[in-house]
Structure formats: C-alpha cells, structure tokens
Scaffold this active site. Structure first.
Site, PDB file in Angstrom:
ATOM      1  N   GLU A  70      -1.487   7.761  -3.729  1.00  0.00           N
ATOM      2  CA  GLU A  70      -0.722   8.110  -2.531  1.00  0.00           C
ATOM      3  C   GLU A  70      -0.726   6.910  -1.593  1.00  0.00           C
ATOM      4  O   GLU A  70      -1.742   6.216  -1.501  1.00  0.00           O
ATOM      5  CB  GLU A  70      -1.357   9.282  -1.765  1.00  0.00           C
ATOM      6  CG  GLU A  70      -1.130  10.635  -2.381  1.00  0.00           C
ATOM      7  CD  GLU A  70      -2.310  11.071  -3.229  1.00  0.00           C
ATOM      8  OE1 GLU A  70      -3.394  10.454  -3.101  1.00  0.00           O
ATOM      9  OE2 GLU A  70      -2.151  12.005  -4.028  1.00  0.00           O
TER      10      GLU A  70
ATOM     11  N   TYR B 143       2.904  -1.968  -5.562  1.00  0.00           N
ATOM     12  CA  TYR B 143       2.889  -0.944  -6.619  1.00  0.00           C
ATOM     13  C   TYR B 143       4.197  -0.964  -7.416  1.00  0.00           C
ATOM     14  O   TYR B 143       4.186  -0.838  -8.643  1.00  0.00           O
ATOM     15  CB  TYR B 143       2.672   0.445  -6.017  1.00  0.00           C
ATOM     16  CG  TYR B 143       1.418   0.540  -5.172  1.00  0.00           C
ATOM     17  CD1 TYR B 143       0.247  -0.107  -5.546  1.00  0.00           C
ATOM     18  CD2 TYR B 143       1.397   1.277  -3.987  1.00  0.00           C
ATOM     19  CE1 TYR B 143      -0.900  -0.037  -4.776  1.00  0.00           C
ATOM     20  CE2 TYR B 143       0.247   1.361  -3.221  1.00  0.00           C
ATOM     21  CZ  TYR B 143      -0.891   0.698  -3.601  1.00  0.00           C
ATOM     22  OH  TYR B 143      -2.021   0.767  -2.841  1.00  0.00           O
TER      23      TYR B 143
HETATM   24  C1  LIG Z   1      -1.721  -3.934   0.203  1.00  0.00           C
HETATM   25  C2  LIG Z   1      -2.674  -5.123   0.104  1.00  0.00           C
HETATM   26  C3  LIG Z   1      -3.900  -4.706  -0.711  1.00  0.00           C
HETATM   27  C4  LIG Z   1      -1.934  -6.287  -0.612  1.00  0.00           C
HETATM   28  O1  LIG Z   1      -2.898  -7.302  -0.832  1.00  0.00           O
HETATM   29  P1  LIG Z   1      -2.526  -8.865  -0.973  1.00  0.00           P
HETATM   30  O2  LIG Z   1      -3.742  -9.517  -1.522  1.00  0.00           O
HETATM   31  O3  LIG Z   1      -1.975  -9.415   0.281  1.00  0.00           O
HETATM   32  O4  LIG Z   1      -1.358  -8.780  -2.059  1.00  0.00           O
HETATM   33  P2  LIG Z   1      -0.788  -9.943  -2.995  1.00  0.00           P
HETATM   34  O5  LIG Z   1      -0.876 -11.261  -2.322  1.00  0.00           O
HETATM   35  O6  LIG Z   1      -1.422  -9.808  -4.332  1.00  0.00           O
HETATM   36  O7  LIG Z   1       0.762  -9.530  -3.112  1.00  0.00           O
HETATM   37  C5  LIG Z   1       1.222  -8.768  -4.212  1.00  0.00           C
HETATM   38  C6  LIG Z   1       2.560  -8.144  -3.902  1.00  0.00           C
HETATM   39  O8  LIG Z   1       2.446  -7.263  -2.772  1.00  0.00           O
HETATM   40  C7  LIG Z   1       3.659  -7.304  -2.004  1.00  0.00           C
HETATM   41  N1  LIG Z   1       3.400  -7.942  -0.718  1.00  0.00           N
HETATM   42  C8  LIG Z   1       2.277  -8.607  -0.356  1.00  0.00           C
HETATM   43  N2  LIG Z   1       2.384  -9.020   0.937  1.00  0.00           N
HETATM   44  C9  LIG Z   1       3.607  -8.622   1.354  1.00  0.00           C
HETATM   45  C10 LIG Z   1       4.295  -8.747   2.597  1.00  0.00           C
HETATM   46  N3  LIG Z   1       3.751  -9.366   3.649  1.00  0.00           N
HETATM   47  N4  LIG Z   1       5.521  -8.190   2.704  1.00  0.00           N
HETATM   48  C11 LIG Z   1       6.090  -7.542   1.665  1.00  0.00           C
HETATM   49  N5  LIG Z   1       5.487  -7.378   0.458  1.00  0.00           N
HETATM   50  C12 LIG Z   1       4.259  -7.918   0.303  1.00  0.00           C
HETATM   51  C13 LIG Z   1       4.617  -8.179  -2.820  1.00  0.00           C
HETATM   52  O9  LIG Z   1       5.274  -7.345  -3.752  1.00  0.00           O
HETATM   53  C14 LIG Z   1       3.641  -9.110  -3.532  1.00  0.00           C
HETATM   54  O10 LIG Z   1       4.187  -9.668  -4.705  1.00  0.00           O
HETATM   55  P3  LIG Z   1       4.944 -11.104  -4.599  1.00  0.00           P
HETATM   56  O11 LIG Z   1       3.875 -12.101  -4.272  1.00  0.00           O
HETATM   57  O12 LIG Z   1       5.542 -11.286  -5.955  1.00  0.00           O
HETATM   58  O13 LIG Z   1       5.968 -10.977  -3.495  1.00  0.00           O
HETATM   59  C15 LIG Z   1      -3.091  -5.647   1.516  1.00  0.00           C
HETATM   60  O14 LIG Z   1      -1.936  -5.822   2.294  1.00  0.00           O
HETATM   61  C16 LIG Z   1      -4.060  -4.729   2.254  1.00  0.00           C
HETATM   62  O15 LIG Z   1      -5.279  -4.836   2.093  1.00  0.00           O
HETATM   63  N6  LIG Z   1      -3.527  -3.822   3.111  1.00  0.00           N
HETATM   64  C17 LIG Z   1      -4.381  -2.913   3.891  1.00  0.00           C
HETATM   65  C18 LIG Z   1      -4.954  -1.808   3.039  1.00  0.00           C
HETATM   66  C19 LIG Z   1      -3.838  -0.984   2.398  1.00  0.00           C
HETATM   67  O16 LIG Z   1      -2.835  -0.672   3.016  1.00  0.00           O
HETATM   68  N7  LIG Z   1      -4.068  -0.604   1.143  1.00  0.00           N
HETATM   69  C20 LIG Z   1      -3.141   0.216   0.397  1.00  0.00           C
HETATM   70  C21 LIG Z   1      -3.545   1.635   0.545  1.00  0.00           C
HETATM   71  S1  LIG Z   1      -2.461   2.719  -0.375  1.00  0.00           S
END
Ligand SMILES: CC(C)(COP(=O)(O)OP(=O)(O)OC[C@H]1O[C@@H](n2cnc3c(N)ncnc32)[C@H](O)[C@@H]1OP(=O)(O)O)[C@@H](O)C(=O)NCCC(=O)NCCS
Length: 232
Positions: free
Chosen positions: A143, A155
C-alpha cells in the site's frame, strides 16, 4: 558511494529508527523492529550500507583504503548476511516484507534523504523481490499513499500496477492508500524485465562509484614538482 544490501540485524535498529523518523510521519518505534526481527518468522528485513562511509571514531578511517565491495547480491539474487565487523552507522536505507501464503507484502522501504536519487530505493526493491523469489512468493504487493508519487514511480518501474484503493487507510491524516501488485513474478516476461532492470542498475551504480573514486583522487593535493621548497 558504494552500496551493498545485507540482512538487517538488531544492531542496525538505532540507525534504522533515525532514518524512519526522517522518512515517515508516523514512525514505527524501535520495539516494532525488534519484534519483527526476533519474533516474526514471516518477516524479512534488509538494509543498504554505504561501504565507503567511515565513522570519525573508527581508527581504521585514516589508513584503510575504501573497500571494493559492490552489491554482487544484485547479480546473484541472494541477500547476504552481514560480515562480522561492519559499521552500523553506514546504513543509508532499509526495507522489509512479510510472506503471507504466496504473497510478499512490502511493509516498509525508506532511503536516508542524503542518499535519495542514487538508486538505493531501487536496490532495496530489487532485493525484496529477490527475497520474494527465494521464499516462494508468486506476487509482491504493497500500500502507498495516493499522494506519494515518488514511491509509486519506483514501484511502477518494477512492474507494480494499481489494484484498488483503501479509503482513509492512514491514521495520521486519513489519506487513502493505493494498493499495488506485481504480476506473477515467475512469469518469464516479468523475470526478464526484472533482470534487465537489475543489470541496468548495476551498470549505473558501478559508473557512479567509479566517478566518485576518480573525483576523490583528483581532489587530493598534488605534490609540488619544482624546487622542493613546498610547505610541509
Ligand atoms: C521512495 C524512496 C524509498 C525512493 O528512494 P530513492 O533511493 O530516492 O530511489 P531511487 O534513487 O532508487 O529511484 C528509483 C526510482 O524512484 C522514482 N523516483 C525517485 N526519486 C524520484 C523523484 N524525485 N521524482 C519522481 N520519481 C522519483 C523513479 O522512478 C526512480 O527511477 P529513475 O531513477 O529511473 O527515474 C524514498 O523517496 C523515500 O525514502 N521516501 C520516504 C519513505 C517512503 O515514502 N517510502 C514508501 C512508502 S510506501
């Protein structure tokens, strides 16, 4: 930065909680993680560590060369247990899932804000899906807040699709949750896409790490090449 995935241990929990508080509006308490690690046999938790991180109190920090320890787990599909000695403060992200019958339910995934946008989230999601393969899951589900487009993008990149809404699911602001599911992860088309994404991530992270190594060498002071009277 060089990132590796490992299984979460009890010693990681304080750092996990630090990141949890930065990532979520309703953070889990340490007791929740202790319980997950010690009592829930259907739970699987991982961390990502930055292996180039050196704690200022680590006496090896000044002398030891950076470890060439790239996430081979990405290629092999196995998430290793941590080595005997590792710096718990180097954790930059964590994630987990529960196996329910043949469904892997992702319970959490978070990257420290200083390390976002570098593939850590992708590395962890790939690690969870690998665990899904290992433990016999057929699908992966989760979710996510309807407003959390960053996580939804991550995702969707890994084949999750929208499968419904849970109304007012989040107790802090009564926001709706979007339910997302992968297709059958053993389908040959899904598996091929998954392997392609992991290979692309490995290539990208290797290149980033090489660039960081080059930058750190370039940033070192250059020896004085003339009369030998340069300051010591
Ligand atoms: C969601 C989260 C885990 C992503 O982590 P991250 O290490 O920054 O992600 P990545 O660098 O591996 O990015 C992977 C993909 O995520 C998406 N993404 C990452 N940052 C993004 C941004 N600023 N805007 C849009 N999409 C984004 C893209 O699809 C990206 O793929 P791409 O590099 O080909 O564009 C991070 O933002 C986070 O910790 N958020 C707070 C906690 C949270 O919301 N968790 C999810 C709960 S359901």
């Amino acid at each position: 930065m060089r990132y590796v995935i490992e299984r979460m241990t009890m010693a990681d929990i304080p750092r996990v909680i630090e990141i949890e508080k930065l990532a979520y509006s309703s953070p889990w308490p340490p007791s929740a993680y202790r319980k997950e690690l010690q009592e829930n046999r259907y739970a699987h938790y991982i961390v990502v560590r930055d292996t180039t991180y050196r704690s200022p109190s680590d006496p090896a920090a000044a002398t030891e060369a950076p470890r060439r320890h790239f996430p081979l787990s990405l290629l092999s599909g196995r998430v290793p247990s941590p080595p005997a000695r590792s710096d718990r403060t180097a954790v930059v992200g964590f994630a987990g899932l529960w196996l329910m019958i043949d469904e892997a339910h992702i319970t959490t995934i978070a990257t420290h804000p200083d390390h976002r946008g570098r593939g850590v989230g992708e590395l962890m999601l790939g690690g969870l899906i690998d665990i899904g393969y290992e433990i016999g899951a057929r699908h992966v589900t989760l979710e996510v807040r309807v407003s959390n487009f960053v996580a939804q993008n991550l995702y969707r990149k890994y084949g999750f699709r929208d499968a419904g809404i849970r109304r007012r699911y989040y107790s802090d602001n009564h926001e709706d949750a979007l339910i997302m599911w992968t297709p059958q992860i053993h389908d040959s088309a899904y598996r091929a896409d998954f392997l392609r994404l992991k290979a692309a991530l490995t290539t990208r992270m290797e290149a980033d790490a090489e660039r960081a190594d080059t930058d750190s060498v370039d940033a070192r002071p250059h020896p004085v090449a003339d009369s030998g009277t340069g300051q010591r």
